[in-house]
Design an enzyme around this catalytic site. Structure first.
Site, PDB file in Angstrom:
ATOM      1  N   LYS A   1       4.496  -2.213   3.217  1.00  0.00           N
ATOM      2  CA  LYS A   1       4.507  -3.416   2.392  1.00  0.00           C
ATOM      3  C   LYS A   1       4.255  -4.610   3.306  1.00  0.00           C
ATOM      4  O   LYS A   1       4.681  -4.604   4.459  1.00  0.00           O
ATOM      5  CB  LYS A   1       5.875  -3.596   1.728  1.00  0.00           C
ATOM      6  CG  LYS A   1       6.200  -2.524   0.718  1.00  0.00           C
ATOM      7  CD  LYS A   1       7.585  -2.756   0.131  1.00  0.00           C
ATOM      8  CE  LYS A   1       8.001  -1.562  -0.707  1.00  0.00           C
ATOM      9  NZ  LYS A   1       9.401  -1.616  -1.113  1.00  0.00           N
TER      10      LYS A   1
ATOM     11  N   GLY B   1       0.846  -1.183   0.000  1.00  0.00           N
ATOM     12  CA  GLY B   1       0.000   0.000   0.000  1.00  0.00           C
ATOM     13  C   GLY B   1       0.879   1.229   0.000  1.00  0.00           C
ATOM     14  O   GLY B   1       2.081   1.140  -0.252  1.00  0.00           O
ATOM     15  N   ALA B   2       0.284   2.379   0.278  1.00  0.00           N
ATOM     16  CA  ALA B   2       1.059   3.615   0.274  1.00  0.00           C
ATOM     17  C   ALA B   2       1.896   3.749   1.533  1.00  0.00           C
ATOM     18  O   ALA B   2       2.919   4.419   1.554  1.00  0.00           O
ATOM     19  CB  ALA B   2       0.114   4.810   0.151  1.00  0.00           C
ATOM     20  N   GLU B   3       1.450   3.080   2.599  1.00  0.00           N
ATOM     21  CA  GLU B   3       2.103   3.254   3.892  1.00  0.00           C
ATOM     22  C   GLU B   3       3.070   2.113   4.200  1.00  0.00           C
ATOM     23  O   GLU B   3       4.111   2.331   4.827  1.00  0.00           O
ATOM     24  CB  GLU B   3       1.009   3.340   4.973  1.00  0.00           C
ATOM     25  CG  GLU B   3       1.475   3.364   6.408  1.00  0.00           C
ATOM     26  CD  GLU B   3       2.209   4.640   6.794  1.00  0.00           C
ATOM     27  OE1 GLU B   3       2.095   5.640   6.060  1.00  0.00           O
ATOM     28  OE2 GLU B   3       2.907   4.624   7.818  1.00  0.00           O
TER      29      GLU B   3
ATOM     30  N   LYS C   1       4.706  -6.446   8.533  1.00  0.00           N
ATOM     31  CA  LYS C   1       4.205  -5.199   7.973  1.00  0.00           C
ATOM     32  C   LYS C   1       5.339  -4.195   8.061  1.00  0.00           C
ATOM     33  O   LYS C   1       5.751  -3.801   9.152  1.00  0.00           O
ATOM     34  CB  LYS C   1       2.986  -4.736   8.784  1.00  0.00           C
ATOM     35  CG  LYS C   1       2.371  -3.455   8.266  1.00  0.00           C
ATOM     36  CD  LYS C   1       1.018  -3.237   8.920  1.00  0.00           C
ATOM     37  CE  LYS C   1       0.371  -1.958   8.441  1.00  0.00           C
ATOM     38  NZ  LYS C   1      -0.984  -1.811   8.998  1.00  0.00           N
TER      39      LYS C   1
ATOM     40  N   ASP D   1     -10.681   2.098  10.609  1.00  0.00           N
ATOM     41  CA  ASP D   1     -10.730   1.757   9.182  1.00  0.00           C
ATOM     42  C   ASP D   1     -11.475   0.439   8.999  1.00  0.00           C
ATOM     43  O   ASP D   1     -10.953  -0.502   8.416  1.00  0.00           O
ATOM     44  CB  ASP D   1      -9.302   1.667   8.629  1.00  0.00           C
ATOM     45  CG  ASP D   1      -9.286   1.472   7.114  1.00  0.00           C
ATOM     46  OD1 ASP D   1     -10.287   1.804   6.454  1.00  0.00           O
ATOM     47  OD2 ASP D   1      -8.279   0.955   6.604  1.00  0.00           O
TER      48      ASP D   1
END
Lengths: 200, 275
Positions: free
Chosen positions: B26, B22-24, B56, B181
């Site tokens: 891997k 993702g953007a934040e 993460k 989220d």
């Protein structure tokens, strides 16, 4: 004895040897040797410190091999990153296992006591050292057992007490099912060890 | 950390299998603890098959000043780990923590053997581009056969699954943890054959925080409602099932949250138009 090799760790910490001893008869002597080794000076001190250069853990407080591995791994990471809180990587394992930041308490609870009869011995070293089991058995008088025997040794009441799990909502929900409760206690305890470096 | 060589955790990542990005962060999958070598003298040691771990990795962000990046990364890893342990202690099903390397931005958690709720409801796996969606940073795998028969393998009905979701969220909110989220991709159904049995597991606590406010809990539910309606067709009866189980579990706290959820539906999740 079981040995684990972590290829991604620096070689001097890449190998972890773990052994479980049951029916241990000389725990008071072991404790005495560790204390004396720390005080001895000169070459005699060096030799004696090398002879007892292990982590000695009270097996009753270890829930599972994964619990132990997690503590060992976090201790090595702290050592490699220079964020170690105690004097050696072996004592750091005891610190990682104990929920508080008190080193004396960690050693008193998780280390060898005069009455300990089941002992887990851990040595973190380079892969070149290959007589570890002999060295362990030279210190400990007891029966070398498989780590699988841990399931019958763990003292769940003490684990719950030390990790302050009594009264947690999670445990109330599974209070009637001992098997589920153990699985949950093991998970909470292992996770707590893993995240101790960032504990609130 | 020694300056000249790569840190152990980054070397570990080199050997890991990348699952998603993702953007934040891997996401990788790896076996953290090697299979043991047993010495001869002890009795044959069987041991379980070594567990897989999900890593993460909050990688360096080049667009931030290095020192700001380091402190943000560290505090986010710490925050996520703390949210997870709070959930565990409160009896919410979440992945267990396996390792934390905050300076490197790595969080190792238990690998959940199962499928995301999104996939099981026929919303497709993430990364399949047929639906426009926000990127999230948790793993998703598998593809093909749609809906119903997916759930059969797990031995539960869609309604039962909705009930499990509602109950799990209620347990979390009772512990004053706000997920931040909630989507169907951030929930997984653990396969009945795994050691812990069939469970609904909440994942990705990267945006989680603690709050006792009714507002925050209502917004958490609202976010999930929107996620349902945007990823799953005819989602109203499904989400109603979630709320019903949530209501049962929350008991007397439900009335206030229900009223606030109605307010939030009218105005959206931002309370004020400022900022």
């Amino acid at each position: 004895m079981q040995s684990f090799h972590y290829p991604h760790l620096p070689s001097e910490y890449a190998t972890v040897h773990v052994a479980l001893y049951t029916n241990v008869t000389n725990s008071a002597e072991i404790r005495g040797r560790i204390v004396r080794a720390a005080q001895l000076e000169g070459p005699d001190g060096e030799t004696e410190r090398e002879a007892v250069n292990f982590a000695f853990l009270d097996a009753r407080l270890i829930c599972s091999p994964l619990h132990l591995q997690t503590a060992v791994y976090q201790a090595i990471l702290a050592q490699v990153q220079g964020s170690i809180r105690t004097k050696t990587v072996h004592s750091e394992i005891l610190w990682a296992l104990n929920p508080t930041n008190n080193i004396t308490e960690a050693i008193r609870r998780y280390g060898v006591a005069d009455t300990t009869t089941a002992l887990i011995v851990v040595r973190i070293c380079s892969p070149e050292l290959n007589d570890v089991e002999k060295r362990m058995s030279a210190v400990v008088s007891g029966t070398l057992s498989s780590l699988d025997a841990l399931v019958d040794i763990t003292d769940w009441a003490s684990v719950k007490k030390y990790c302050k799990l009594n009264g947690e909502p999670a445990l109330k929900a599974v209070a009637k099912d001992p098997a589920k409760e153990r699985l949950l206690v093991e998970e909470i305890v292992t996770s707590s060890v893993a995240m101790k470096s960032v504990m609130a | 950390m020694t300056g000249q060589t790569k840190s152990p955790s980054l070397k570990l990542l080199d050997t890991a299998e990348k699952v998603s990005q993702g953007a934040e962060a891997k996401i990788y999958r790896v076996q953290l603890h090697p299979t043991p070598v047993c010495s001869s003298s002890a009795a044959a040691e069987s041991g379980e098959v070594a567990e897989k771990v999900l890593l993460k990795y909050r990688f360096r962000k080049q667009y931030r000043h290095p020192s700001l990046d380091a402190s943000l990364t560290k505090s986010r890893v710490a925050g996520e780990a703390r949210a997870l342990i709070r959930c565990l202690r409160s009896g919410v099903n979440v992945p267990g923590i396996r390792m934390v390397d905050a300076p490197e931005g790595i969080l190792g958690i238990e690998w959940i053997d199962g499928k995301s709720v999104r996939f099981l409801l026929g919303g497709g796996a993430e990364g399949e581009e047929e639906i426009v969606e926000d990127a999230t940073d948790e793993p998703e795998e598998g593809d093909l056969p749609p809906e119903e028969d997916q759930l059969q393998e797990y031995g539960i009905s869609q309604d039962a699954l909705m009930g499990m979701i509602g109950t799990e969220i209620a347990k979390m909110h009772q512990a004053d943890i706000i997920h931040g989220d909630l989507t169907t991709s951030n929930m997984m159904l653990r396969h009945p054959s795994s050691r812990k049995g069939l469970q609904l597991v909440l994942i990705d606590f990267g945006l989680a925080y603690t709050s006792t406010l009714v507002e925050d809990k209502a917004v958490d539910l609202y976010v999930l409602e929107r996620a349902f309606s945007s990823t799953h067709p005819q989602s109203e009866p499904l989400f109603a099932g979630v709320l019903k189980a949530y209501e049962t579990r929350m008991g007397k706290d439900w009335a206030a949250i229900s009223r606030r959820l109605d307010d939030v539906r009218l105005r959206g999740r931002k309370r004020s138009m400022v900022g």
